[in-house]
Design a protein around this motif. Structure first.
Motif, short mmCIF file in Angstrom:
data_model
loop_
_atom_site.label_atom_id
_atom_site.label_comp_id
_atom_site.label_asym_id
_atom_site.label_seq_id
_atom_site.Cartn_x
_atom_site.Cartn_y
_atom_site.Cartn_z
N GLY A 114 -32.17 -57.13 -43.42
CA GLY A 114 -31.59 -56.26 -42.40
C GLY A 114 -31.67 -56.80 -40.99
N ALA A 115 -31.85 -58.10 -40.84
CA ALA A 115 -32.01 -58.70 -39.52
C ALA A 115 -30.67 -58.83 -38.81
CB ALA A 115 -32.66 -60.08 -39.66
N ASN A 116 -30.74 -58.90 -37.48
CA ASN A 116 -29.59 -59.25 -36.65
C ASN A 116 -29.67 -60.74 -36.36
OD1 ASN A 116 -28.49 -56.53 -36.25
ND2 ASN A 116 -30.36 -56.17 -35.07
N VAL A 117 -28.58 -61.46 -36.58
CA VAL A 117 -28.63 -62.91 -36.50
C VAL A 117 -27.47 -63.45 -35.66
CG1 VAL A 117 -28.77 -65.06 -37.82
CG2 VAL A 117 -29.54 -62.91 -38.87
N LYS A 118 -27.80 -64.38 -34.76
CA LYS A 118 -26.78 -65.20 -34.12
C LYS A 118 -26.85 -66.57 -34.79
CE LYS A 118 -25.52 -65.16 -29.76
NZ LYS A 118 -25.47 -65.31 -28.28
N ALA A 119 -25.69 -67.09 -35.20
CA ALA A 119 -25.66 -68.34 -35.96
C ALA A 119 -24.74 -69.34 -35.26
CB ALA A 119 -25.20 -68.08 -37.38
N ILE A 120 -25.25 -70.55 -35.05
CA ILE A 120 -24.55 -71.58 -34.29
C ILE A 120 -24.26 -72.77 -35.21
CG2 ILE A 120 -24.62 -73.01 -32.21
CD1 ILE A 120 -25.08 -69.96 -31.76
N ASP A 121 -23.03 -73.30 -35.13
CA ASP A 121 -22.75 -74.51 -35.89
C ASP A 121 -21.65 -75.32 -35.19
OD1 ASP A 121 -23.61 -75.61 -38.73
OD2 ASP A 121 -21.51 -76.15 -38.45
N ILE A 122 -21.67 -76.62 -35.46
CA ILE A 122 -20.73 -77.55 -34.86
C ILE A 122 -19.41 -77.60 -35.61
CG2 ILE A 122 -21.44 -79.59 -36.20
CD1 ILE A 122 -21.38 -81.19 -33.61
#
Length: 281
Positions: free
Chosen positions: A75-83
């Motif tokens: 149930g986490a809030n996630v920001k996800a970064i990728d190239i």
């Protein structure tokens, strides 16, 4: 290679076929539903379950397996970064199918260009920093986003454990060709059922255009300089440890272990170390 050249080369490599990428969104969704892959990292699983971990940032999210799993199972809030735009496209599609679009935000960026004035309960980066032009610099960049008393989780290729894996597969390629190397890789990775998924793993592990390897002792130097304490590591299977020196000695045995595992027992071991640390200053 300089910063721009390495970043461009790695981005191009992953745009062709991202790591941990499935042949369809449906396969990727089913894989998350089938198992919680985060549970493989027992220390991380315990942390997210038992501590107040609400906001996570994932650097190098790829196809979104970690980000979507963190939202789906915890149930986490996630920001996800990728190239890689191709990876983010599939990651977003999986999030929509799992009704996670409000919990997981994906952003296209390389680590060094990324900027955020927010800090997080957990900064995660698994198998990514060693593909940047400067792994140490990348570590210090992402570590600045950890809240005081909160956590960073990083996975990197191990200096000792990685060498036999690479040498062994280069030998197979040299003597029998890439097809034979792929066949052997899939044989020691029977869980890779989806053809595209298996090929994405093989390319990443065997033919990546840029990687570095690191010792736990080196990583612990980074942790100390950045104000972190090591909590646990895969070096001793996430168990309590008596001293860092014991861990530094233990990791040296990974060279023989890696050869035994990959080419005698025929069980996949890429030579990989993960660490979980807490920010204390």
């Amino acid at each position: 290679m300089n910063f721009d050249k390495i970043t461009e080369t790695v981005a191009r490599f992953y745009e062709e076929l991202p790591f941990n990428y499935f042949g369809s969104t449906e396969e990727a969704v089913n894989n998350i539903k089938k198992q919680n892959a985060i549970a493989f990292y027992k220390n991380l699983d315990d942390l997210i379950r038992n501590e107040n971990i609400n906001n996570i940032i994932d650097f190098g999210c790829g196809g979104g397996w970690f980000a979507n799993s963190a939202a789906y199972y915890y149930g986490a809030n996630v920001k996800a970064i990728d190239i890689t735009t191709k990876a983010i496209t599939q990651a977003k599609a999986v999030a929509r199918c799992l009704d996670l679009s409000r919990q997981v935000v994906y952003q296209h960026s390389d680590i060094f260009s990324f900027s955020d004035n927010k800090k997080y309960d957990l900064v995660n980066s698994i198998g990514v920093l060693h593909h940047t032009y400067d792994c140490k610099k990348a570590f210090f960049k992402i570590s600045q986003y950890v809240l005081k008393d909160k956590y960073i989780h990083v996975g990197l290729y191990n200096y000792y454990g990685r060498k036999p894996f690479l040498e062994g597969f280069k030998k197979i390629v040299r003597e029998k060709g890439e097809g034979a190397a792929l066949d052997y890789f899939l044989r020691i990775n029977p869980q890779l059922k989806d053809k595209t998924h298996g090929l994405s793993w093989f390319r990443d592990q065997v033919f990546h255009p840029h990687e570095t390897q690191h010792t736990l002792q080196e990583i612990c130097g980074w942790l100390k300089a950045a104000g972190f304490d090591l909590l646990s590591t895969s070096i001793n299977q996430f168990k309590p440890y008596n001293s860092l020196e014991d861990l530094f000695m233990l990791e040296k045995s990974f060279e023989s272990f890696s050869y035994q595992r990959n080419f005698v027992e025929k069980k996949f071991y890429p030579g990989f170390t993960s660490i979980l640390a807490q920010k204390i200053s």
